[in-house]
Design an enzyme around this catalytic site. Structure first.
Site, PDB file in Angstrom:
ATOM      1  N   HIS A  75       0.856  -1.192   0.000  1.00 52.85           N
ATOM      2  CA  HIS A  75       0.000   0.000   0.000  1.00 52.85           C
ATOM      3  C   HIS A  75       0.887   1.236   0.000  1.00 52.85           C
ATOM      4  O   HIS A  75       2.004   1.218   0.541  1.00 52.85           O
ATOM      5  CB  HIS A  75      -0.922  -0.006   1.217  1.00 52.85           C
ATOM      6  N   GLU A  77       1.022   4.053   1.583  1.00 49.10           N
ATOM      7  CA  GLU A  77       1.489   4.588   2.860  1.00 49.10           C
ATOM      8  C   GLU A  77       2.706   3.829   3.369  1.00 49.10           C
ATOM      9  O   GLU A  77       3.655   4.412   3.901  1.00 49.10           O
ATOM     10  CB  GLU A  77       0.362   4.518   3.904  1.00 49.10           C
ATOM     11  N   ARG A  81       6.698   5.035   3.668  1.00 45.55           N
ATOM     12  CA  ARG A  81       7.395   4.938   4.953  1.00 45.55           C
ATOM     13  C   ARG A  81       8.677   4.118   4.822  1.00 45.55           C
ATOM     14  O   ARG A  81       9.720   4.462   5.384  1.00 45.55           O
ATOM     15  CB  ARG A  81       6.460   4.313   5.993  1.00 45.55           C
ATOM     16  N   ARG A  82       8.655   3.034   4.047  1.00 41.49           N
ATOM     17  CA  ARG A  82       9.868   2.228   3.851  1.00 41.49           C
ATOM     18  C   ARG A  82      10.919   3.008   3.057  1.00 41.49           C
ATOM     19  O   ARG A  82      12.116   2.894   3.320  1.00 41.49           O
ATOM     20  CB  ARG A  82       9.513   0.904   3.157  1.00 41.49           C
ATOM     21  N   LYS A 207      -1.548   1.006  11.176  1.00 36.55           N
ATOM     22  CA  LYS A 207      -0.108   1.268  11.099  1.00 36.55           C
ATOM     23  C   LYS A 207       0.202   2.737  11.390  1.00 36.55           C
ATOM     24  O   LYS A 207       1.163   3.047  12.109  1.00 36.55           O
ATOM     25  CB  LYS A 207       0.434   0.841   9.733  1.00 36.55           C
ATOM     26  N   LYS A 332      12.708  -6.267   3.698  1.00 32.84           N
ATOM     27  CA  LYS A 332      13.268  -6.537   5.031  1.00 32.84           C
ATOM     28  C   LYS A 332      14.747  -6.872   4.945  1.00 32.84           C
ATOM     29  O   LYS A 332      15.561  -6.405   5.743  1.00 32.84           O
ATOM     30  CB  LYS A 332      12.517  -7.699   5.697  1.00 32.84           C
ATOM     31  N   LYS A 370      16.023  -7.653  16.101  1.00 32.09           N
ATOM     32  CA  LYS A 370      14.869  -6.862  16.512  1.00 32.09           C
ATOM     33  C   LYS A 370      14.679  -6.924  18.034  1.00 32.09           C
ATOM     34  O   LYS A 370      14.382  -5.913  18.678  1.00 32.09           O
ATOM     35  CB  LYS A 370      13.602  -7.384  15.821  1.00 32.09           C
ATOM     36  N   LYS A 394       3.344 -12.577  12.993  1.00 35.13           N
ATOM     37  CA  LYS A 394       3.825 -13.387  11.878  1.00 35.13           C
ATOM     38  C   LYS A 394       4.596 -14.595  12.409  1.00 35.13           C
ATOM     39  O   LYS A 394       5.305 -14.491  13.414  1.00 35.13           O
ATOM     40  CB  LYS A 394       4.709 -12.558  10.946  1.00 35.13           C
TER      41      LYS A 394
END
Length: 410
Positions: A75, A77, A81-82, A207, A332, A370, A394
């Site tokens: 999407h 948005e 952002r990425r 988000k 990622k 993370k 996930k």
């Protein structure tokens, strides 16, 4: 008369979009959503788009990639952002004009005059699309309170135009006890729309709400920064219901306490751009563009502009589909590589993460890294308990990749 900032942000975004190559953009029979992040320097008065995304697609659970190669969510948005994350990584790795490294604290401090603003041509899917019906308001509110807060462990464009031009969200309610996942219940968390295989990606309303508390920098970049990066304003060139937008972004959590000295819920300005329209806005007579587009303000040699199809680079041969060469710069895997490169440039952070040698940077998994971002993760855990109880989780195998394993697959 003072100029409406939302109009300026729209103009900047459309100008940047128009300057990009035609390849990958919608045709006359297609529509898409365009989102951007704009940097404003109050000291100099300069404003510029630093990241931009176009897209409406999201892949289903069965197509998720265990190597971090495929974008789950395309999407607009999320793409913007990425792209913004890439921009920040570049700033921190070069002589930045927006960050100053503080030798005493060992983190980067953003200049006080720098602020970031969000713009989009459509209401974010999910809760922001659900408008109160005056004739059913009480009924809807009661229904909202009945939604069970299940934790879920286990596409197409989704917001549809009705004959009277009202937009309803195609994002789906979460939980096994939900009889009608398309029920327009206010205030609930939802997963992204999609035909067939259900997605695990949260709606853009959810988000944006998360970023409104934890910042848009994410867990990795948060380690390097003195403070989270919040969006000062959210701007739209489409009609929207102000009450619904405020509810989606921050009002639905207003009475819930979240104790954190670092991550503080914001109340950004929400503004309508009244003088600009997007030529590829959603139209019931057109099809959603199958492509995703992403651009960010990095040098040409770093490939600032990319086109995606089904979460991967456009034009990749079947032989390379499962290799690193198929992945976008905002995947990622590649953002993990950006993070590790920044650590190598700042040994202080290697010590902070408890890593001793460079070889560990190749073998440590995305998930393990993370979890080492403890302050961010602790706050996120608390938020999921008090705000985002239904946020999807996930499977761990999708986050267990590292640079070494991915390079072997390539």
């Amino acid at each position: 008369m003072q100029k409406n900032p939302a109009n300026s942000f729209a103009e900047l975004t459309f100008k940047k979009f128009n300057s990009l190559p035609k390849t990958g953009k919608p045709t006359k029979s297609e529509w898409t959503v365009l989102s951007s992040i704009i940097q404003v320097d109050s000291l100099t008065g300069d404003s510029k788009v630093v990241a931009l995304g176009c897209g409406t697609k999201c892949i289903g659970k069965s197509k998720l990639c265990p190597l971090g190669l495929i974008l789950n969510d395309s999407h607009a948005e999320v793409l913007a952002r990425r792209g913004f994350l890439r921009y920040i990584y570049h700033q921190l790795k070069t002589k930045s004009n927006i960050f100053i490294y503080d030798n005493d604290s060992g983190v980067f401090r953003r200049k006080e005059s720098i602020a970031f603003h969000f713009f989009s041509t459509q209401v974010p899917c999910g809760d922001a699309c659900i408008v109160t019906d005056p004739t059913k308001g009480e009924e809807e509110e009661i229904a909202s309170k009945r939604v069970k807060l299940d934790i879920v462990t286990s596409s197409d464009a989704g917001d549809v135009l009705t004959p009277d031009n009202k937009v309803f969200t195609g994002a789906k309610l979460i939980g096994e006890n939900t009889l009608d996942p398309m029920h327009q219940v206010q205030g609930s968390l939802r997963t992204k729309p999609g035909r067939g295989d259900r997605t695990l990606s949260m709606s853009c309303s959810d988000k944006l709400s998360k970023w409104n508390i934890l910042g848009i920098q994410g867990a990795f970049l948060d380690m390097f920064l003195e403070k989270p990066i919040y969006l000062e304003s959210l701007n739209f060139s489409c009609d929207f219901d102000m009450d619904s937008m405020k509810r989606a972004i921050y009002m639905r959590w207003k009475e819930r306490e979240h104790k954190s000295s670092r991550f503080i819920a914001q109340e950004p300005q929400i503004q309508l751009a009244t003088q600009c329209s997007f030529e590829f806005s959603q139209d019931a007579d057109k099809n959603a563009s199958p492509n995703g587009l992403v651009w960010c303000d990095v040098p040409e040699e770093k490939v600032p502009y990319e086109i995606s199809v089904n979460g991967k680079k456009q034009g990749i041969t079947k032989k390379l589909l499962q290799s690193k060469k198929s992945s976008l710069k905002i995947s990622k895997l590649n953002l993990l590589e950006e993070f590790l490169q920044l650590i190598k440039l700042n040994p202080h952070f290697k010590t902070k993460l408890g890593l001793k040698i460079d070889d560990e940077l190749k073998t440590i998994t995305y998930c393990e890294l993370k979890q080492k971002c403890q302050e961010y993760q602790n706050s996120w855990k608390t938020l999921k308990e008090s705000y985002f109880q239904q946020w999807t989780t996930k499977p761990e195998n999708l986050l267990s990749f590292n640079l070494l394993s991915c390079n072997k697959e390539s």
